[in-house]
Design an enzyme around this catalytic site. Structure first.
Site, PDB file in Angstrom:
ATOM      1  N   SER A 749       0.917  -1.114   0.063  1.00 62.74           N
ATOM      2  CA  SER A 749      -0.057  -0.119   0.082  1.00 62.74           C
ATOM      3  C   SER A 749       0.794   1.192   0.072  1.00 62.74           C
ATOM      4  CB  SER A 749      -0.962  -0.176   1.130  1.00 62.74           C
ATOM      5  OG  SER A 749      -0.206   0.026   2.350  1.00 62.74           O
ATOM      6  N   LYS A 792      -7.109   3.358   7.996  1.00 64.29           N
ATOM      7  CA  LYS A 792      -6.478   4.241   7.727  1.00 64.29           C
ATOM      8  C   LYS A 792      -6.993   5.984   7.826  1.00 64.29           C
ATOM      9  CE  LYS A 792      -3.702   1.224   4.526  1.00 64.29           C
ATOM     10  NZ  LYS A 792      -3.684   0.610   3.204  1.00 64.29           N
TER      11      LYS A 792
END
Length: 842
Positions: A749, A792
């Site tokens: 990511s 996140k």
């Protein structure tokens, strides 16, 4: 016999002999000869030593038919016989057993003397070999030898104590020991009141000892009655002889010539003997009472059994067991195949002997089979409003999770039940996975059973052991059915991502049959060896991550993800659940400890930033403990915990306000971990211009290293397209670093973040606003989707970053987030890296 010189038994026979001897010795006439021989010497006695014996002992022709009086003339020279256990007293008449080889010569010489007298001296622990005159005491006892007999390695004789002697001179210092002795007088004033008082005390002590010590017979009582206070010397010696005092203490008594002093030493020994005998008697009485009570109960029970059997109203243990098992099955709906097995085992049990091992094995097997709730189910409460009430009462936040559970229950309403489902609750530690499972059970009105499979290495824990093994047991699922007593409980398999594997089997593979709706209708436990229906069970599993769960097992479960809590949710949880629970547990009221909202928020931000609330609960508990100390020590009525004095309770904050790094080549990425979301700063810098190169640091895993290489290659090939100098990297040695190098980092990511850091370095343009991003990149610039969007976004908000860039493919995930998480957040979705560059660099 061993090298022990003599045995000194303290038994009833000897005391009886002692008694008879003393009775006869007191009837002696003036010549010192007994008028009547004692009973134990009634038969005709041989001479002390037979001349014709193989031992070589010579007879002097004297017939010893009675005990002599202590007043007879005693020899001035006598042979010594050392003894070890305890000294010999003048008042004693006892058998002695000595070693023939060692003392044969001594006894032969004693037999050659006209008086047949030998001196007995107590030498204590001194060895038999190498005895010197210093090892012998000054005072001993002269004894008359009677009935000498020789058997194998031993010589035994009756020793009659005559009088104390004192060693005056040694004539032979080696065996046979010969000494000159004197016979000291024993000063006594029988008319003295103190002496008479001591004598009476000794007589009373002996009489007190006799009833509580079975070693002393009834004849000894009559013998004691013959003693008079006017004869304190023999009385004192007799009292000392019957005690179990140690040898040195008794030798001290023997060596004390004044009778009054001797009595003062004997009386404490006698009192100690009485105390020990009383304690022994009490212990014996307690033991006998317990034994008698148990024997009485045993006999009564046996008599009751016989009577009941005769009247036809009782059964033996085997019949009782069979009736018990049949009674359990009366209210159960047992499947036909299971009932056949039970009937076979009952028939087998009825012909086995109750004491055989096979009987115990069969009985345990039937006990398990008949304890299971065959056909017993509880009614489900498929009431959505009740379910919402329970979930809202037990948990704050988790709105999306609650909705998923309500949807799950609504579906079960139309189906009629929610059995056969497998729910997997995934989330960081401390977010409430186990408590959610309990709430599901309470909302449904079902029984709840939880067991942890973390670290489980043996598949027998799931499917049971074979009955052929010693100590075999069914698996955990069968035990769960026995405990909950219904066929449709909620069973929680905790920590399913931490299953182990060993040579004993693979528990994860064993769970495949349990969690597969197509297979668990006929689940087979190895111990029961009959099919069970698990289709009515609602299985709730918990896990922190999905990576370690085998794919086939994961495929059988419906996933519900529990993400970490944001600060607002933690405040609500602390107010409604954690803080009241801690105060109630410590029996304190909210009025006594006042925690302000600002202090609570500071606890969350500065001391407990983890995804769950376990660390938050620990910190609040610390506050309660320290506040309790203040209430007690300072005699305060209330304690106020505010943001001004919070450090007095918790110390300096563990976490500081995260400062977003800025500058050329610096970008804030977003990462997901098993503990929740986190911000991930990435730095890129030009080291020198000597040659081209690329270096990575920060303890990056293989996936992140590949992402970094892709980002470097993409940036190198598209510099001009993104407004940078096309030949910047031709002579630049670039170093890419992810801070906190001691922390392992991996995951797909960070491609977008690394590319942005390299492009910022090449453009000589820094990002001057709070901005975070996530996404994976391909060599052609495509932005790929990533996981953990909720975590996140929460991590970005925690760092006061309210502008984020997400992959376009994650738009749906972002749209599912609750409003309180997305409120105030500006999000940009990127399908190609050009979209990212446009947002970052304009």
């Amino acid at each position: 016999m061993s090298d022990q010189d003599f045995n000194h038994p303290h038994d009833t026979d000897e005391h009886d002999r002692h008694t008879r001897d003393r009775d006869d010795s007191t009837d002696q006439d003036n010549t010192g000869q007994a008028n009547d021989a004692p009973e134990w010497l009634a038969e005709e006695e041989t001479s002390a030593y037979e001349a014709s014996s193989s031992e070589g002992f010579r007879s002097d022709g004297e017939e010893v038919n009675s005990l002599i009086s202590a007043s007879d003339a005693l020899p001035e020279r006598i042979y010594l016989l050392p003894i070890h256990n305890r000294p010999f007293f003048p008042a004693q008449v006892q058998p002695l057993v000595i070693n023939r080889e060692r003392w044969e010569e001594t006894m032969r010489r004693v037999g050659n003397t006209p008086h047949h007298t030998i001196g007995v001296a107590f030498v204590g622990e001194a060895g038999l070999d190498g005895l010197s005159e210093d090892d012998f005491p000054e005072v001993g006892t002269a004894v008359k030898v009677h009935k000498l007999k020789s058997e194998d390695e031993q010589v035994q004789f009756i020793a009659q104590g005559l009088q104390r002697f004192k060693i005056q001179r040694w004539l032979s210092r080696t065996p046979p020991y010969l000494v000159e002795v004197s016979y000291p007088k024993e000063p006594v004033d029988a008319e003295n009141e103190e002496t008479r008082a001591y004598a009476m005390a000794i007589i009373n002590g002996i009489k007190e000892l006799l009833p509580i010590n079975p070693l002393y017979g009834e004849e000894l009582k009559h013998y004691l009655n013959r003693f008079s206070p006017n004869q304190p010397g023999p009385l004192t010696d007799f009292a000392a002889a019957i005690t179990s005092a140690k040898g040195p203490e008794l030798q001290d008594v023997l060596a004390t010539l004044p009778v009054s002093e001797r009595m003062q030493k004997v009386l404490p020994l006698l009192r100690k003997e009485i105390d020990v005998a009383q304690l022994q008697s009490e212990i014996s009485e307690q033991v006998n009472a317990q034994m008698q009570e148990r024997q009485r109960e045993f006999f009564l029970r046996e008599q009751l059994k016989v009577i009941q059997r005769e009247l036809g109203i009782s059964k033996d243990d085997r019949e009782n067991d069979v009736d018990t098992f049949r009674a359990r099955l009366e209210h159960l709906t047992v499947p036909e195949r299971v009932q056949e097995r039970i009937d076979d085992e009952l028939n087998k049990l009825s012909v086995l002997e109750t004491g055989s091992p096979e009987y115990g094995t069969t009985r345990n097997y039937l006990d398990w089979l008949t304890c299971l709730p065959w056909g017993v189910t509880s009614d489900d409460k498929l009431d959505l409003s009740h379910a919402r009430t329970v979930l809202d009462r037990d948990h704050d936040g988790l709105k999306d999770v609650k909705e998923r559970i309500i949807e799950f229950l609504a579906e079960g309403t139309f189906k009629g039940d929610v059995g056969g489902s497998m729910v997997l609750l995934v989330g960081p530690p401390g977010v409430g996975k186990t408590s959610v499972g309990r709430s599901i059970a309470e909302a449904l009105g079902r029984e709840f059973y939880r067991f942890s499979v973390g670290g489980m290495r043996d598949e027998a824990e799931i499917k049971g052991h074979r009955r052929t093994y010693i100590g075999a047991m069914p698996g955990k699922l069968v035990q769960a059915f026995k405990d909950v007593a219904v066929e449709n409980p909620v069973i929680m398999l905790d920590e399913i991502d931490k299953l182990g594997q060993s040579y004993q089997g693979d528990p994860a593979s064993a769970l495949l049959e349990v969690l597969d709706p197509e297979q668990n209708v006929d689940f087979l436990d190895h111990y029961l060896d009959v099919r069970m229906d698990l289709s009515k069970v609602l299985f709730v599993c918990t896990a922190n991550t999905l990576d370690s769960i085998p794919g086939p097992l994961l495929d059988r479960m419906e996933q519900i993800r529990l993400s970490g809590y944001i600060a607002e949710e933690k405040v609500a949880i602390a107010k409604h659940h954690l803080w009241p629970k801690l105060l109630k547990r410590d029996n304190l009221s909210k009025k006594r400890i006042n925690l302000t909202d600002a202090a609570l928020r500071q606890v969350i931000e500065g001391y407990a930033r983890e995804a769950g609330v376990r660390q938050l609960e620990k910190q609040l508990h610390r506050i309660v403990r320290k506040a309790a100390v203040k209430l007690l020590e300072n005699d305060q009525q209330t304690v106020k915990v505010s943001i001004n004095n919070l450090e007095e309770f918790l110390g300096a904050p563990i976490f500081r306000k995260e400062k977003v790094l800025k500058g050329e080549g610096v970008v804030t990425g977003l990462a997901w971990t098993s503990m929740g979301g986190a911000t991930l700063p990435i730095e890129a810098t030009k080291v020198h211009s000597l040659d081209r190169g690329f270096k990575l640091t920060g303890k990056l895993g293989d996936v992140m290293q590949e992402s970094a290489n892709i980002a470097y290659s993409y940036t190198l090939g598209h510099l001009q397209a993104h407004g940078a100098d096309a030949d910047f990297f031709d002579s630049a040695f670039v170093h890419l670093h992810v801070p906190e190098g001691a922390t392992p980092k991996d995951g797909p990511s960070a491609g977008v973040s690394m590319t942005t850091a390299l492009l910022s370095l090449a453009r000589h343009q820094s990002i001057n606003r709070p901005l975070a991003m996530t996404g994976e990149l391909t060599l052609t610039g495509q932005v790929l989707p990533v996981g953990g969007i909720r975590e996140k976004v929460i991590a970005a908000r925690r760092s006061d970053i309210f502008e984020v860039i997400l992959p376009e493919a994650n738009r749906r995930d972002y749209a599912e987030l609750p409003d309180y998480i997305t409120d105030g957040v500006t999000v940009h979705f990127a399908e190609h890296y050009q979209d990212v560059a446009d947002v970052v660099f304009g």
